[in-house]
Each structure stands twice: as structure tokens, then as C-alpha cells.
Design a protein around this motif. Sequence first.
Motif, PDB file in Angstrom:
ATOM      1  N   GLY A 102       0.819  -1.204   0.000  1.00 16.62           N
ATOM      2  CA  GLY A 102       0.000   0.000   0.000  1.00 16.62           C
ATOM      3  C   GLY A 102       0.851   1.250   0.000  1.00 16.62           C
ATOM      4  N   ALA A 103       2.110   1.114   0.439  1.00 15.07           N
ATOM      5  CA  ALA A 103       3.035   2.248   0.486  1.00 15.07           C
ATOM      6  C   ALA A 103       4.454   1.727   0.630  1.00 15.07           C
ATOM      7  CB  ALA A 103       2.699   3.186   1.649  1.00 15.07           C
ATOM      8  N   LYS A 105       3.787  -0.088 -10.292  1.00 17.40           N
ATOM      9  CA  LYS A 105       3.318  -0.062  -8.913  1.00 17.40           C
ATOM     10  C   LYS A 105       4.171   0.870  -8.065  1.00 17.40           C
ATOM     11  CE  LYS A 105       0.993  -1.618  -5.310  1.00 17.40           C
ATOM     12  NZ  LYS A 105      -0.457  -1.453  -5.120  1.00 17.40           N
ATOM     13  N   MET A 124       2.466   4.312  -6.249  1.00 19.17           N
ATOM     14  CA  MET A 124       2.016   4.192  -4.864  1.00 19.17           C
ATOM     15  C   MET A 124       2.607   5.302  -3.992  1.00 19.17           C
ATOM     16  SD  MET A 124       4.140   1.179  -2.937  1.00 19.17           S
ATOM     17  CE  MET A 124       4.169  -0.031  -4.249  1.00 19.17           C
ATOM     18  N   ASN A 146       4.496  11.061  -5.960  1.00 23.99           N
ATOM     19  CA  ASN A 146       3.800  10.515  -4.800  1.00 23.99           C
ATOM     20  C   ASN A 146       4.731  10.214  -3.623  1.00 23.99           C
ATOM     21  OD1 ASN A 146       1.327  10.529  -6.247  1.00 23.99           O
ATOM     22  ND2 ASN A 146       1.836   8.564  -7.168  1.00 23.99           N
TER      23      ASN A 146
END
Length: 208
Positions: free
Chosen positions: A56-57, A84, A88, A104
Motif C-alpha cells: 500500500g506504500a 506499482k 504508490m 507521490n
Amino acid sequence: MRKLMVITFVSLDGVMQAPGGQDEDVDAGFEHGGWAVSHLDERFIQSAAEWTKRAGALLLGRKTYDIFAATWPLADADDPIGSKLNNMPKYVASRTLDTVSWQNSALLTGDVAEAVGKLKQGEGGEIQVHGSGDLVQTLIQHDLVDEFHLVVLPVLLGVGKRLFAEGTIPVGLELIESRTLNTGVVVSTYARNGKVEYGSMGPETGNW
């Protein structure tokens, strides 16, 4: 609470320093950079894509962030790992960086252990730490790691930064999964499982 997983390459004698390139980390005159590369095959790439998909991170130290930020944006759009990682959320622990430019990405501020503890209290899925040797030591010392995903390679290096260095807190672990690749690489996942249990063995104890 979000799970925090450390994913790292490690030699059979516990070294995690500079597995991916000669100039990756030359601290203390380390001369074995790139020691993992020759053991990685297509099956490993598939495995890496599987575990990256779960994230998720990302949580990265400065050196690993610099390496990733310079390379992964160059990946093809259909590269499952690159896509990915690029898209993310990414959190960077650094005492020297003022800004981060990889899409991000955000710098953690204040005490790293406290900041990571707050991240784990939030939502958003598994937090993965890739490489980031110095950061990993801080996470281990503050008991913030829930799982270790270890890519153990059949090499002995003798010198270098070790995954479980001085300051590691004693904890019990449970083997969740393990598989061996054709190159002799063993990929294993260990989860926290309470405290270390102690005892004695020998013929006089019946534990022999």
C-alpha cells in the motif's frame, strides 16, 4: 493497524549491503557491491512482482530512495513492478534531503520511529521497506517490524552491513512461507510471534 514488512536481500552470513550494484553502497570500503545480481532469474522477478503488488506504500531510507528515484521512473509503463512503485505513496526517512521529486513521495519529519508509528496507525494497506539498511536498524531497534521477507542468497561475504546488527531486540518469529528458486536463492517470510522462548537440551533433559 497497518503491517510493516521489511524486504531485503541478505547473504548467508547476514550481509545486506549493496546487493544490486558496485557503487550502491561503498561505506567502509565495501568491495562486493552487486553480489546478488547473478542469482536472480525470471522466477524471482515474478515473485518480486507478486509481493510488490500487495504494497500500500513504500518506506525508504535516503540511499535507497535516491537509487529507486533515479531508476524506476525509467521503467516501461507496462512493467508491473515499475508501475506499482511509481504510482504508490512513498515515505522517505532522511536527515539530509529537503525535498523529494519522485511522484507521490513525501519526507517524514521529526523523530523517525514516532513518524513510522503514526503511519502504521493509519489506513492504506501494507507498508513495505525495501533495502534501506540504516532505516531498517532503527525500525528493528524500536520494534516496529511486523514481518521480514528475506531473499537469502548462497554467498558468504565476510564483511558488510548486517541485517540483524547490534541493537536488535530479541523476539520470536514464525515462518509463514518459504520457497527455493533454481539459483539456490531461498525466499522466506517471517512474522512476529511473541517473545523468545528459552530452555535446555541434552540427554539429561530429554530434549535430545
